[in-house]
Scaffold this active site. Structure first.
Site, PDB file in Angstrom:
ATOM      1  N   CYS A 115     -40.919  23.504  -8.505  1.00  0.00           N
ATOM      2  CA  CYS A 115     -41.940  22.400  -8.330  1.00  0.00           C
ATOM      3  C   CYS A 115     -42.321  21.450  -9.390  1.00  0.00           C
ATOM      4  O   CYS A 115     -43.079  20.441  -9.265  1.00  0.00           O
ATOM      5  CB  CYS A 115     -43.196  23.042  -7.837  1.00  0.00           C
ATOM      6  SG  CYS A 115     -42.809  24.199  -6.327  1.00  0.00           S
ATOM      7  N   HIS A 254     -49.331  19.023  -8.766  1.00  0.00           N
ATOM      8  CA  HIS A 254     -48.640  19.558  -7.911  1.00  0.00           C
ATOM      9  C   HIS A 254     -49.490  19.930  -6.746  1.00  0.00           C
ATOM     10  O   HIS A 254     -50.261  20.815  -6.776  1.00  0.00           O
ATOM     11  CB  HIS A 254     -47.586  20.451  -8.474  1.00  0.00           C
ATOM     12  CG  HIS A 254     -46.790  21.156  -7.344  1.00  0.00           C
ATOM     13  ND1 HIS A 254     -46.183  20.760  -6.290  1.00  0.00           N
ATOM     14  CD2 HIS A 254     -46.777  22.482  -7.221  1.00  0.00           C
ATOM     15  CE1 HIS A 254     -45.721  21.647  -5.590  1.00  0.00           C
ATOM     16  NE2 HIS A 254     -45.826  22.879  -6.184  1.00  0.00           N
ATOM     17  N   ASN A 284     -46.710  22.416   0.647  1.00  0.00           N
ATOM     18  CA  ASN A 284     -46.243  22.522  -0.612  1.00  0.00           C
ATOM     19  C   ASN A 284     -44.812  21.835  -0.384  1.00  0.00           C
ATOM     20  O   ASN A 284     -43.789  22.481   0.240  1.00  0.00           O
ATOM     21  CB  ASN A 284     -46.066  23.963  -1.203  1.00  0.00           C
ATOM     22  CG  ASN A 284     -45.450  23.938  -2.587  1.00  0.00           C
ATOM     23  OD1 ASN A 284     -45.015  23.001  -3.039  1.00  0.00           O
ATOM     24  ND2 ASN A 284     -45.749  25.008  -3.337  1.00  0.00           N
TER      25      ASN A 284
HETATM   26  O1  UT7 Z   1     -45.368  25.857  -5.910  1.00  0.00           O
HETATM   27  C1  UT7 Z   1     -45.147  26.541  -6.907  1.00  0.00           C
HETATM   28  C2  UT7 Z   1     -46.124  27.720  -7.204  1.00  0.00           C
HETATM   29  N1  UT7 Z   1     -46.833  28.146  -6.129  1.00  0.00           N
HETATM   30  C3  UT7 Z   1     -48.298  28.328  -6.138  1.00  0.00           C
HETATM   31  O2  UT7 Z   1     -48.934  27.962  -6.967  1.00  0.00           O
HETATM   32  C4  UT7 Z   1     -48.568  29.168  -5.052  1.00  0.00           C
HETATM   33  C5  UT7 Z   1     -49.678  30.248  -5.621  1.00  0.00           C
HETATM   34  N2  UT7 Z   1     -50.066  31.307  -4.610  1.00  0.00           N
HETATM   35  C6  UT7 Z   1     -51.002  30.895  -3.615  1.00  0.00           C
HETATM   36  O3  UT7 Z   1     -51.288  29.720  -3.104  1.00  0.00           O
HETATM   37  C7  UT7 Z   1     -51.742  31.906  -3.127  1.00  0.00           C
HETATM   38  O4  UT7 Z   1     -51.612  33.131  -3.746  1.00  0.00           O
HETATM   39  C8  UT7 Z   1     -51.358  32.271  -1.499  1.00  0.00           C
HETATM   40  C9  UT7 Z   1     -51.740  31.248  -0.671  1.00  0.00           C
HETATM   41  C10 UT7 Z   1     -49.830  32.426  -1.529  1.00  0.00           C
HETATM   42  C11 UT7 Z   1     -51.998  33.507  -1.069  1.00  0.00           C
HETATM   43  O5  UT7 Z   1     -53.275  33.624  -1.144  1.00  0.00           O
HETATM   44  P1  UT7 Z   1     -54.041  34.781  -2.030  1.00  0.00           P
HETATM   45  O6  UT7 Z   1     -55.652  34.569  -1.896  1.00  0.00           O
HETATM   46  O7  UT7 Z   1     -53.283  35.163  -3.219  1.00  0.00           O
HETATM   47  O8  UT7 Z   1     -53.723  36.148  -0.925  1.00  0.00           O
HETATM   48  P2  UT7 Z   1     -52.868  37.408  -1.434  1.00  0.00           P
HETATM   49  O9  UT7 Z   1     -51.572  37.297  -1.501  1.00  0.00           O
HETATM   50  O10 UT7 Z   1     -53.657  38.081  -2.240  1.00  0.00           O
HETATM   51  O11 UT7 Z   1     -53.028  38.115   0.101  1.00  0.00           O
HETATM   52  C12 UT7 Z   1     -54.205  38.527   0.913  1.00  0.00           C
HETATM   53  C13 UT7 Z   1     -54.089  39.114   1.976  1.00  0.00           C
HETATM   54  C14 UT7 Z   1     -53.164  40.187   2.295  1.00  0.00           C
HETATM   55  O12 UT7 Z   1     -53.448  41.178   3.090  1.00  0.00           O
HETATM   56  P3  UT7 Z   1     -54.220  42.415   2.592  1.00  0.00           P
HETATM   57  O13 UT7 Z   1     -53.136  43.145   1.550  1.00  0.00           O
HETATM   58  O14 UT7 Z   1     -55.370  42.134   1.904  1.00  0.00           O
HETATM   59  O15 UT7 Z   1     -54.594  43.000   3.847  1.00  0.00           O
HETATM   60  C15 UT7 Z   1     -52.016  39.336   2.748  1.00  0.00           C
HETATM   61  O16 UT7 Z   1     -50.993  40.378   3.501  1.00  0.00           O
HETATM   62  O17 UT7 Z   1     -53.674  38.097   3.038  1.00  0.00           O
HETATM   63  C16 UT7 Z   1     -52.529  38.496   3.611  1.00  0.00           C
HETATM   64  N3  UT7 Z   1     -51.795  37.405   4.137  1.00  0.00           N
HETATM   65  C17 UT7 Z   1     -51.895  36.772   5.086  1.00  0.00           C
HETATM   66  N4  UT7 Z   1     -52.721  36.699   6.212  1.00  0.00           N
HETATM   67  C18 UT7 Z   1     -52.751  35.933   7.256  1.00  0.00           C
HETATM   68  C19 UT7 Z   1     -50.806  37.012   3.380  1.00  0.00           C
HETATM   69  N5  UT7 Z   1     -50.336  35.598   3.915  1.00  0.00           N
HETATM   70  C20 UT7 Z   1     -51.017  35.655   5.250  1.00  0.00           C
HETATM   71  C21 UT7 Z   1     -50.697  34.642   6.209  1.00  0.00           C
HETATM   72  N6  UT7 Z   1     -51.673  35.015   7.126  1.00  0.00           N
HETATM   73  N7  UT7 Z   1     -50.174  33.730   6.466  1.00  0.00           N
END
Ligand code: UT7
Length: 329
Positions: A115, A254, A284
């Site tokens: 990215c 980004h 993204n």
């Molecule tokens: O471009 C390169 C750099 N990339 C980035 O900078 C991306 C950085 N990361 C992010 O943008 C975020 O971390 C995400 C959007 C990927 C995820 O958000 P988060 O608030 O960090 O969520 P998490 O990974 O801690 O997951 C929270 C919950 C989990 O469920 P439990 O374990 O709490 O029951 C996941 O399984 O959300 C769940 N989850 C989803 N639920 C519904 C993960 N993906 C989804 C989804 N729909 N698509």
């Protein structure tokens, strides 16, 4: 006379197929509400089966060339940033794009900095121009990220989109239209945060690979490291160049997640008018995200010659970088 590097034109290409969050509800355990709340994304575009990154990049490159007023024969070098090249290893996407644009007998190569790709390209273009090696360089971020996504993995596939952004960087004697400073960096000890492993073909000589061929991301760790690294990096480049947030016309980060953009934007005291946000409509798009966002403000008539832009990015590797530049278009 002093010699500077100037970003002379900006362009993008967005493939036709728009995929809404609700479309993912049909194939995955996810919801429009979750995606919007956690990422800010409403929709993204996916390339068709017969379109590759080089096709998207060539479209953006063609427009960038037209807008620069140059012809293909004027371009001395083509550099492409992509994490989703048409081919693994060779030929490079830059060679394919050069062929599609009719650019012959010129160097062309890809870089793999995920990215942060567009910022690395700016840094290279600036160095090549300031050294006197080249006069006009075409730089392109081109991504068919959908080609490396696992559509059974809800934690990644809803986040990304396809697209391309391109720019022409030329030699100039006008400081007020120049790329002021670019900072790039990396830390390979975080290589497991984001990856596209690719399965090694089985043979009698190799054990079967247990790696997934698809993009993987430790989202939450990436998020935290991204916010910390970016805020720090942007502060440093502003301080080094004696620039404050009021001096910046557009902050173009980004576009990975609205929450990251807002956190960094607020920490640096940028107003909502200064921060360019396109993640809601493109998702993204990795190396293409910054030039696509820049093109949006160019096409809407907001970005004018001489405007001061601040860019930042963070991505797989991990890599990061920031750039301070006047728009020379
Ligand atoms: O471009 C390169 C750099 N990339 C980035 O900078 C991306 C950085 N990361 C992010 O943008 C975020 O971390 C995400 C959007 C990927 C995820 O958000 P988060 O608030 O960090 O969520 P998490 O990974 O801690 O997951 C929270 C919950 C989990 O469920 P439990 O374990 O709490 O029951 C996941 O399984 O959300 C769940 N989850 C989803 N639920 C519904 C993960 N993906 C989804 C989804 N729909 N698509």
């Amino acid at each position: 006379m002093e010699r500077y590097a100037s970003l002379k034109s900006i362009a993008s290409y967005v493939p036709k197929r728009c995929v809404k969050n609700a479309d993912f509800e049909k194939i995955l355990d996810t919801s429009d509400t979750w995606i919007q709340k956690r990422t800010g994304i409403l929709e993204r575009y996916f390339a068709s089966d017969d379109q590759n990154s080089s096709d998207l990049g060539a479209e953006a490159g063609r427009i960038a060339l037209e807008r620069s007023g140059l012809q293909t024969k004027d371009i001395d070098l083509v550099m492409v940033a992509t994490l989703s090249p048409d081919y693994l290893g060779m030929p490079s996407t830059a060679c394919l794009i050069s062929a599609k644009l009719g650019i012959r007998d010129r160097p062309a190569f890809d870089i793999t900095t995920a990215c942060t790709g567009f910022i690395y390209l700016l840094s290279l273009a600036k160095a090549f121009i300031l050294s006197g090696t080249y006069e006009h360089i075409l730089i392109i971020g081109a991504e068919k990220v959908s080609s490396v996504l696992d559509f059974e993995d809800r934690s990644t596939c809803v986040l990304f989109g396809d697209g391309a952004g391109a720019a022409v960087v030329s030699a100039s004697c006008d400081k007020k239209n120049s790329i002021v400073d670019v900072h790039i960096s990396s830390d390979g000890t975080y290589c497991d945060l984001l990856s596209t492993p690719r399965v090694v073909r089985q043979s009698h000589f190799l054990k079967q690979s247990s790696l997934s061929p698809y993009l993987q991301m430790k989202g939450n760790e990436t998020f935290k490291l991204g916010v910390k690294t970016l805020a720090n990096d942007v502060e440093k480049i502003m301080k080094k160049n004696n620039v404050s947030s009021e001096d910046i016309d557009f902050f173009i980060p980004h576009q990975a997640n609205l929450r990251i953009i807002s956190a960094v934007g607020e920490q640096l005291n940028f107003s909502s008018e200064q921060v360019v946000i396109t993640v809601q409509k493109y998702g993204n798009t990795s190396a293409a995200s910054i030039p696509m966002a820049m093109n949006d403000i160019y096409e809407s008539g907001k970005l004018k010659n001489g405007d001061l832009m601040l860019l930042d990015a963070f991505g797989g590797g991990v890599t990061w970088g920031s750039a301070l530049l006047y728009f020379g278009g």
